[in-house]
Design a protein around this motif. Structure first.
Motif, short mmCIF file in Angstrom:
data_model
loop_
_atom_site.label_atom_id
_atom_site.label_comp_id
_atom_site.label_asym_id
_atom_site.label_seq_id
_atom_site.Cartn_x
_atom_site.Cartn_y
_atom_site.Cartn_z
N GLN A 133 20.86 -17.19 21.87
CA GLN A 133 19.90 -17.91 21.03
C GLN A 133 18.55 -17.18 20.98
OE1 GLN A 133 19.94 -21.78 22.90
NE2 GLN A 133 21.49 -22.58 21.48
N ARG A 134 18.13 -16.67 22.12
CA ARG A 134 16.86 -15.96 22.15
C ARG A 134 16.95 -14.63 21.40
NH1 ARG A 134 11.78 -16.59 21.42
NH2 ARG A 134 10.45 -15.07 22.52
N ASP A 139 13.53 -19.07 26.27
CA ASP A 139 13.03 -19.04 24.89
C ASP A 139 11.58 -18.55 24.80
OD1 ASP A 139 11.75 -21.18 26.00
OD2 ASP A 139 12.52 -22.67 24.60
N VAL A 173 18.83 -14.05 18.79
CA VAL A 173 18.77 -14.39 17.37
C VAL A 173 17.33 -14.70 16.96
CG1 VAL A 173 19.50 -16.08 15.62
CG2 VAL A 173 21.16 -15.20 17.29
N ALA A 174 16.59 -15.42 17.82
CA ALA A 174 15.21 -15.76 17.50
C ALA A 174 14.33 -14.51 17.44
CB ALA A 174 14.67 -16.74 18.52
N LEU A 175 14.61 -13.51 18.30
CA LEU A 175 13.81 -12.30 18.30
C LEU A 175 14.17 -11.37 17.13
CD1 LEU A 175 13.78 -11.48 22.13
CD2 LEU A 175 11.86 -12.32 20.76
N GLU A 228 21.60 -21.70 13.94
CA GLU A 228 20.16 -21.58 14.19
C GLU A 228 19.41 -21.28 12.90
OE1 GLU A 228 18.64 -22.12 17.18
OE2 GLU A 228 20.58 -22.60 18.10
N LYS A 273 15.59 -12.27 14.20
CA LYS A 273 15.35 -12.95 12.92
C LYS A 273 16.22 -12.35 11.80
CE LYS A 273 10.52 -14.12 13.97
NZ LYS A 273 10.46 -13.47 15.30
#
Length: 355
Positions: free
Chosen positions: A267-268, A160, A270-272, A307, A274
């Motif tokens: 998950q990472r 993460d 999706v976080a990157l 998320e 956005k």
């Protein structure tokens, strides 16, 4: 007894008596030797001991008779010795001695000859013992501690905390599950890394594994047509990825442990990215993202969340190629996704996408 012996002396027959006794005992010894032929060494040794004992007995008797012929005192001593011998012979039954000799002979026949211990001693000393654990000497006295393992292999940064380049490199070298053993390429993802739309499928197929890109082949062409109907395109405000980054053998469904080990990468991503909206393509992708066992028919038609991002569920393009009648249902799902995106995205972003 004395008169008989005196008569033998007067007639000069005492030497003849001794010779006959010796001859008789020699015949017995020869007979015992003949019986022992062909037997093992232990039997011959027992027979030899018996013959020697009988020879000694004859010698004692001969000495007694000679002493008796020489002197009167000797005669009395010889008679006393013969009397003791006769008493011992009378005390022991006649069959006992024969039985003892037969028993000794039988035991000698039954007992196998024992090998010489001294001859085999060098071999025994040369051979290693059965419980020789010298080959354990190369092993460490105790397993390395967890701290030593960490020193030998530096700890990698958490997933993460990785940027796009580090994340893609981590995925390409991943060996956290058995899927790495037979893969050709990892399938990281493709598209606009700042897109509003994020499409997530199940796992790479044969074509994806060969080319290292998600949704290629006929299923990929159908997906491109679906995006075109919404005014979108691959790489334009759309990012495409999979739950699993390596192809399962035979295109089987991924195992739960494989999903758990690969999920941090998704998950990472999706976080990157956005994204403003996620479209789950197929039952497996929907169940993995939403942590449910519900059927795809029950998950369609409503908005979920992953998320903190809205999720719309629809059929996988490969499934639609086999079930053309469900294309209409898939269009309804895409319309729901478009409406959800309009409600979540700023007006300027929607205007840019429509252009």
């Amino acid at each position: 007894m004395a008169l008989h012996e005196s008569a033998l002396e007067e007639l000069g027959l005492a030497p003849i008596w001794m010779r006959r006794g010796i001859a008789r005992h020699a015949a017995v010894a020869d007979d015992a030797h003949a019986q022992a032929e062909g037997a093992d060494a232990a039997t011959r040794a027992a027979a030899s001991v018996d013959v020697e004992a009988r020879g000694e007995d004859v010698a004692v008797r001969a000495a007694a008779v000679s002493a008796d012929n020489g002197t009167g005192n000797g005669n009395g001593a010889a008679r006393a010795a013969l009397s003791r011998e006769a008493g011992e012979s009378q005390t022991e039954p006649q069959g006992a001695a024969a039985s003892r000799r037969e028993t000794t002979s039988d035991e000698a026949h039954r007992t196998p000859p024992q090998p010489a211990r001294r001859a085999s001693a060098p071999d025994a000393e040369a051979a290693p013992p059965d419980d020789d654990f010298a080959w354990f000497d190369d092993l460490p006295a105790e397993p390395p501690s967890h701290t030593e393992a960490q020193v030998a292999r530096p700890a990698q940064p958490a997933v993460d905390t990785l940027d796009w380049s580090a994340l893609e490199e981590r995925v390409s070298a991943c060996e956290h599950c058995r899927l790495c053993e037979k893969r050709t390429n990892t399938v990281f993802g493709v598209g606009d890394r700042e897109a509003d739309w994020m499409l997530i499928g199940e796992a790479p197929g044969e074509n994806e594994d060969r080319q290292g890109e998600p949704f290629v082949g006929q299923a990929g062409k159908l997906l491109d047509n679906m995006l075109r109907s919404l005014g979108l395109a691959r790489g334009m405000n759309v990012y495409i990825a999979n739950v699993i980054k390596c192809r399962p053998p035979g295109n089987r469904n991924p195992e739960p442990d494989e999903v758990a080990r690969c999920e941090p990468y998704l998950q990472r991503q999706v976080a990157l990215v956005k994204p403003k909206l996620i479209v789950a393509l197929g039952r497996f992708a929907a169940q993995s993202l939403l942590k449910t066992d519900a059927s795809i028919s029950s998950l369609r038609g409503r908005v979920h969340e992953y998320e903190g991002v809205p999720v719309v569920v629809t059929y996988h393009p490969a499934y639609l190629l086999r079930s053309l009648g469900d294309k209409a249902k898939s269009w309804q799902d895409l319309c729901l996704a478009r409406d959800t995106w309009h409600n979540a995205a700023p007006q300027d972003t929607q205007a840019g996408a429509s252009k």
